[in-house]
Design a protein around this motif. Structure first.
Motif, PDB file in Angstrom:
ATOM      1  N   ALA A  25       0.847  -1.199   0.000  1.00  0.00           N
ATOM      2  CA  ALA A  25       0.000   0.000   0.000  1.00  0.00           C
ATOM      3  C   ALA A  25       0.875   1.239   0.000  1.00  0.00           C
ATOM      4  O   ALA A  25       1.867   1.332   0.739  1.00  0.00           O
ATOM      5  N   VAL A  26       0.514   2.207  -0.845  1.00  0.00           N
ATOM      6  CA  VAL A  26       1.206   3.498  -0.905  1.00  0.00           C
ATOM      7  C   VAL A  26       0.138   4.585  -0.978  1.00  0.00           C
ATOM      8  O   VAL A  26      -1.017   4.308  -1.299  1.00  0.00           O
ATOM      9  N   PRO A  27       0.494   5.841  -0.678  1.00  0.00           N
ATOM     10  CA  PRO A  27      -0.508   6.912  -0.745  1.00  0.00           C
ATOM     11  C   PRO A  27      -0.979   7.164  -2.175  1.00  0.00           C
ATOM     12  O   PRO A  27      -0.339   6.744  -3.144  1.00  0.00           O
ATOM     13  N   ALA A  28      -2.083   7.868  -2.292  1.00  0.00           N
ATOM     14  CA  ALA A  28      -2.513   8.354  -3.597  1.00  0.00           C
ATOM     15  C   ALA A  28      -1.431   9.276  -4.162  1.00  0.00           C
ATOM     16  O   ALA A  28      -0.788  10.026  -3.421  1.00  0.00           O
ATOM     17  N   ARG A  29      -1.210   9.172  -5.474  1.00  0.00           N
ATOM     18  CA  ARG A  29      -0.167   9.953  -6.151  1.00  0.00           C
ATOM     19  C   ARG A  29       1.141   9.890  -5.353  1.00  0.00           C
ATOM     20  O   ARG A  29       1.674  10.892  -4.907  1.00  0.00           O
ATOM     21  N   PRO A  30       1.671   8.680  -5.164  1.00  0.00           N
ATOM     22  CA  PRO A  30       2.845   8.508  -4.299  1.00  0.00           C
ATOM     23  C   PRO A  30       4.054   9.265  -4.812  1.00  0.00           C
ATOM     24  O   PRO A  30       4.257   9.408  -6.019  1.00  0.00           O
ATOM     25  N   GLY A  31       4.869   9.722  -3.877  1.00  0.00           N
ATOM     26  CA  GLY A  31       6.034  10.511  -4.218  1.00  0.00           C
ATOM     27  C   GLY A  31       7.326   9.735  -4.093  1.00  0.00           C
ATOM     28  O   GLY A  31       7.343   8.508  -3.927  1.00  0.00           O
TER      29      GLY A  31
END
Length: 217
Positions: A25-31
């Motif tokens: 799992a990664v955030p939305a629009r991952p950086g």
């Protein structure tokens, strides 16, 4: 079989993963901090077109476009990326293709602010002068400009300039770059508006393509 699935934001996996494939799992629009430690030669992105663009941007910045294949499971039925390249949007079918399909090169579109465009770019109510390569595409005002990667094997991108809101007149262009200058606009790439109004904007084909997993020909 791809070994790493990035599940972005609120997207969900609707099917169990095969043995040897893991989900992260990664955030939305991952950086950078979310994506760079996870980069691998074979990736699957589950999320929106903007999420996919964020991951691809990290591949570009790390010079990994030529050595990484990317499968995509759209979280939205209206995905412009899926529509362009004929990707399934049903979650089970999309995941199956993303995990086991073959990657082929597709045009990667960049902008002069450091971003990428994978599905659909929009400029609303432009007023000024625009060129597609050396061809004048607009002089004056229009209702909208839509720019997308060219799925037909052309120079890189295609653009549609629409005049009028009731009796719409459309002009289509194809080339390697599309440039607009004039009154302030807020360009939108893959559903994400640029953070401030800007007077000049360019979308252009990158020198390296994206290796995207596509349905069989």
């Amino acid at each position: 079989m791809r070994g790493l699935v990035l599940v972005c934001g609120r997207a969900e996996l609707r099917s169990p993963l095969p043995d040897g494939v893991r989900a992260q799992a990664v955030p939305a629009r991952p950086g950078k901090g979310d994506v760079d430690p996870l980069l691998a030669p074979d990736l699957v992105v589950v999320g929106t077109d903007a999420d996919l663009a964020a991951v691809v941007l990290r591949l570009l910045r790390k010079n990994l476009l030529d050595t990484t294949s990317v499968g995509y499971v759209p979280a939205e039925a209206g995905s412009a990326v899926a529509g362009l390249w004929g990707l399934p949007t049903a979650p089970e079918r999309a995941l199956e293709l993303a995990l086991s399909g073959d990657a082929r090169p597709v045009p990667l579109i960049r902008d002069d602010a450091g971003g990428v465009l994978l599905g659909r770019g929009v400029v609303r109510d432009p007023r000024g002068v625009a060129y597609c390569d050396d061809t004048e595409a607009l002089r004056g005002q229009a209702a909208s400009i839509v720019v997308q990667p060219d799925p037909d094997g052309g120079a890189g991108l295609r653009a549609t300039v629409t005049h009028g809101r009731v009796l719409k007149r459309r002009r289509a262009f194809a080339g390697r770059a599309f440039q607009l200058g004039g009154a302030e606009v807020v360009p939108e790439s893959d559903g994400v508006p640029y953070p401030r109004p800007i007077r000049r904007w360019t979308w252009y084909r990158h020198t390296h393509d994206l290796r995207l997993v596509l349905p069989p020909r």
